[in-house]
Design a protein around this motif. Structure first.
Motif, mmCIF file in Angstrom:
data_model
loop_
_atom_site.group_PDB
_atom_site.id
_atom_site.type_symbol
_atom_site.label_atom_id
_atom_site.label_comp_id
_atom_site.label_asym_id
_atom_site.label_seq_id
_atom_site.Cartn_x
_atom_site.Cartn_y
_atom_site.Cartn_z
ATOM 1 N N TYR A 168 0.847 -1.195 0.000
ATOM 2 C CA TYR A 168 0.000 0.000 0.000
ATOM 3 C C TYR A 168 0.877 1.238 0.000
ATOM 4 N N SER A 169 0.296 2.349 -0.439
ATOM 5 C CA SER A 169 0.962 3.648 -0.350
ATOM 6 C C SER A 169 0.027 4.612 0.361
ATOM 7 N N PHE A 170 0.612 5.563 1.077
ATOM 8 C CA PHE A 170 -0.145 6.502 1.897
ATOM 9 C C PHE A 170 0.102 7.921 1.403
ATOM 10 N N THR A 171 -1.000 8.647 1.146
ATOM 11 C CA THR A 171 -0.907 10.035 0.692
ATOM 12 C C THR A 171 -1.668 10.924 1.673
ATOM 13 N N ASP A 199 -4.215 17.612 6.968
ATOM 14 C CA ASP A 199 -4.067 16.954 8.270
ATOM 15 C C ASP A 199 -5.195 15.966 8.536
ATOM 16 N N ASN A 200 -6.324 16.142 7.861
ATOM 17 C CA ASN A 200 -7.487 15.297 8.152
ATOM 18 C C ASN A 200 -8.037 14.567 6.927
ATOM 19 N N ILE A 201 -7.378 14.696 5.806
ATOM 20 C CA ILE A 201 -7.849 14.028 4.586
ATOM 21 C C ILE A 201 -6.705 13.177 4.041
ATOM 22 N N MET A 202 -6.947 11.880 3.958
ATOM 23 C CA MET A 202 -5.893 10.933 3.584
ATOM 24 C C MET A 202 -6.364 10.034 2.442
ATOM 25 N N ARG A 203 -5.375 9.411 1.833
ATOM 26 C CA ARG A 203 -5.684 8.429 0.790
ATOM 27 C C ARG A 203 -4.765 7.218 0.945
#
Length: 657
Positions: free
Chosen positions: A532-535, A539-543
């Motif tokens: 997986y990759s994390f974007t 501060d409160n919105i992630m993918r």
């Protein structure tokens, strides 16, 4: 990979024995019916027998040994084999290869529906060659076959891991038995004539000059039924185990075919065995066995065909599961009854296959008539594998002369078999064409439906909406919907998102959460990829972007909780302080939102697109839902429906009165 599976992959005597039980059951039981089916209504004379046997020997050597053992087994996808695994290796080469993979996969499944009935029926028909079986009718035999098949399919739900090793040891006994029986019949003047069959010129003469020799080739082709299993089960057994196991299998089945031919020349020379006599119980396999061993041979043959059928059934589950992971088959509920996740059980596939197998038994009634429906699907599957493997060679070696030589040589052989099998169409071949056609239509509907959805899906850049989403997160006047709110998105790039997700989040019923997640899944050509990759957008919105192989079960809920816990531990994301009445579990309080499309009324899709979408949504309604497919807890899932509107109708007029 668990220890049991690893031991099967490793080259060892145990691995070879397991391969004998899993891989070679189908091809190993073909001597039960091939020659009996070929000689029906044909005079038993030397040229006929030598030509037929030469065709059998060289089909086994060219298709089984040269194509699959020496060549195709080298095309492993991180240890995995099978037509969809091969397609995963080459799918970026040409888009139209998906059609080849679909036809090949459908042909394998259609083949499985015929193989189990014909194998078990051919074994049980041997009872009629014994004194106590001469009073049995065809109806009695069909009932016995149906009972055996029903029990076989019934036990699938309990798993077969524990008896898998027994299958291998028993198949060793079976192959030695048929080899010894065949060798015992190779004697006298007939044996000298038979050994001449290793000269391929007899096969060519038989095909070109013998009356109806080309048509008979369709029945001879059944001797390599099950050769595809060597590649399909590569991931279960390992290449070296299959290669060495094939040496024993090849020798034993060729000895048995030679023995049957010697027996026919010794006892039925210059005779024509009519179809009625075969229906009455004549079988060259059983007839060459001494009467004292006849009952034992029937028992051992029945067990061998059950094991062969078991392997095909398990292989069908795995094949369907791979197709589901590749998004070319409807989502179906899958269970894992054994200790290994390699052993999957799909209830819908199990009971549909049983119903079709019972239908085949009662429709055709005898193994000889079933053989008329057998062969077409095998030919299609092998041609599909040849085409995909040619592209694999092109990618790996980039030497076009080698690729074209392989392609021309094997397409010539397999196309010849396909054309000869087409003569069976009106005598039963249409059945496998129907099965294969239905499966192809089903898979193409899923592909076309997803393609249309993707074509008309509205994506927009997410960056302009980030301030508005952040404002919603901080607006305490809106009730807190969940600590984490996760949307499944189809946007391949992190910079974009579907409009329907923004509508659900901001407009339909504003949903406030401490952290908003966008989760995207993509399929990796490697079977066991799980990354997986994390974007971090704000501060409160992630993918999160998951990259999963087609063998990996997408347990998104479990993956998500593990990732979030790690991110919190590493201080990569921060959450508001917990209230006194909260416990640590509230940190992972998550609501997943799935937005399903439905066919809107106000759109102007073309007729073909409308037809495909209606079929697509109809299939979706009766198959596994997305929440189960993604491994989500249903109590934490909100499903919203969004109409698929394409070119809204704007010229509607209404008159005021």
């Amino acid at each position: 990979m668990n220890t049991n599976l690893q031991s099967k992959h490793n080259f060892s005597s145990f691995g070879i024995i397991v391969a004998l039980g899993i891989v070679f059951g189908d091809i190993g039981t073909s001597p039960l019916y091939v020659i009996t089916n070929v000689i029906s209504n044909h005079p038993i004379e030397e040229n006929f027998i030598k030509g037929m046997l030469s065709c059998i020997i060289w089909t086994i050597l060219l298709i089984g040994t040269l194509k699959y053992v020496f060549l195709v087994l080298k095309a492993d996808n991180n240890g995995e084999g099978g037509i969809f695994s091969l397609f995963s290796l080459v799918r970026r080469r040409a888009r139209w290869l998906i059609i080849v993979a679909i036809i090949g996969g459908a042909a394998i499944l259609a083949d499985s529906i015929i193989t189990a009935p014909i194998s078990v029926t051919s074994a049980i028909e041997g009872v009629m060659s014994t004194p106590f079986g001469q009073h049995l009718t065809k109806n009695n035999l069909m009932v016995i076959v149906v009972i055996i098949l029903s029990l076989l399919f019934f036990i699938q739900q309990f798993g077969t891991d524990r008896i898998g090793a027994f299958f291998g040891f028993f198949m060793v006994i079976w192959f030695l038995f048929i080899g010894v029986i065949g060798f015992m019949n190779i004697q006298g003047q007939q044996s000298i004539l038979i050994w001449q069959s290793f000269n391929p010129s007899y096969a060519l003469y038989f095909i070109i000059y013998y009356p109806k020799g080309f048509i008979i080739l369709g029945s001879i082709f059944l001797c390599c039924s099950g050769a595809e299993a060597m590649y399909s089960d590569l991931g279960h057994c390992g290449r070296r185990n299959i290669e060495l196991g094939w040496i024993l299998v090849k020798v034993c089945i060729i000895l048995n075919y030679i023995g049957q031919c010697c027996f026919l020349l010794a006892h039925y020379k210059s005779r024509t065995i009519p179809e009625a006599e075969i229906h009455a119980g004549f079988n060259s396999f059983y007839n060459m066995i001494p009467q004292a061993w006849r009952v034992f041979s029937i028992i051992i043959a029945t067990l061998a065909t059950i094991i062969a059928s078991q392997s095909l059934i398990s292989g069908s589950y795995s094949l369907v599961m791979e197709a589901i992971r590749l998004n070319i088959f409807p989502k179906l509920k899958a269970l894992y009854p054994g200790e290994s996740k390699e052993q999957v059980y799909i209830p819908a596939v199990n009971w549909i296959m049983l119903s079709l197998c019972i239908f085949v038994v009662f429709y055709f009634r005898t193994s000889e008539k079933m053989a008329a429906a057998y062969g077409l699907s095998i030919s299609l599957c092998m041609i599909a594998t040849t085409i995909l493997f040619a592209y694999y060679l092109l990618i790996k070696y980039k030497v076009r002369s080698i690729v074209y030589s392989f392609l021309i040589f094997f397409l010539a052989i397999e196309s010849t078999f396909l054309i000869s099998n087409l003569y069976k169409f009106f005598t039963g071949g249409y059945m496998t064409v129907i099965f294969c056609g239905v499966l192809c239509s089903l898979m193409w509907t899923m592909i076309a439906g997803r393609k249309i959805l993707k074509k008309y899906e509205e994506f927009t850049a997410i960056k302009p909406f980030l301030p508005l989403i952040t404002k919603l997160i901080k607006d305490t006047s809106v009730p807190l919907y969940s600590n984490h709110l996760a949307y499944i998105t189809h946007a391949e790039l992190p910079q974009y998102v579907e409009r329907k997700i923004l509508y659900s989040l901001l407009h339909k019923q504003p949903k406030r959460a401490n952290v908003i997640w966008l989760i995207h899944l993509s399929n990796d050509p490697a079977p066991y990829t799980c990354t997986y990759s994390f974007t971090k957008m704000t501060d409160n919105i992630m993918r999160l972007d998951f990259n999963l192989g087609f063998k990996v079960d997408p347990k998104i809920h479990i993956f998500f909780e593990s990732i979030v816990s790690t991110l919190i531990k590493n201080a990569e994301i921060t959450l508001p302080a917990l209230q006194p009445w909260h416990d640590e579990s509230n940190i992972l309080d998550t609501q997943f939102v799935l937005i399903e499309n439905k066919l809107g009324i106000n759109n102007q899709l073309s007729f073909i697109e409308t037809l495909f979408m209606k079929m697509y949504f109809s299939i979706k309604r009766i198959t596994e839902n997305d929440a189960s497919n993604f491994g989500l807890d249903h109590s934490q899932v909100l499903v919203e429906q969004f109409p698929l509107v394409v070119t809204p109708i704007t010229n509607a007029t209404i008159q005021r009165i």
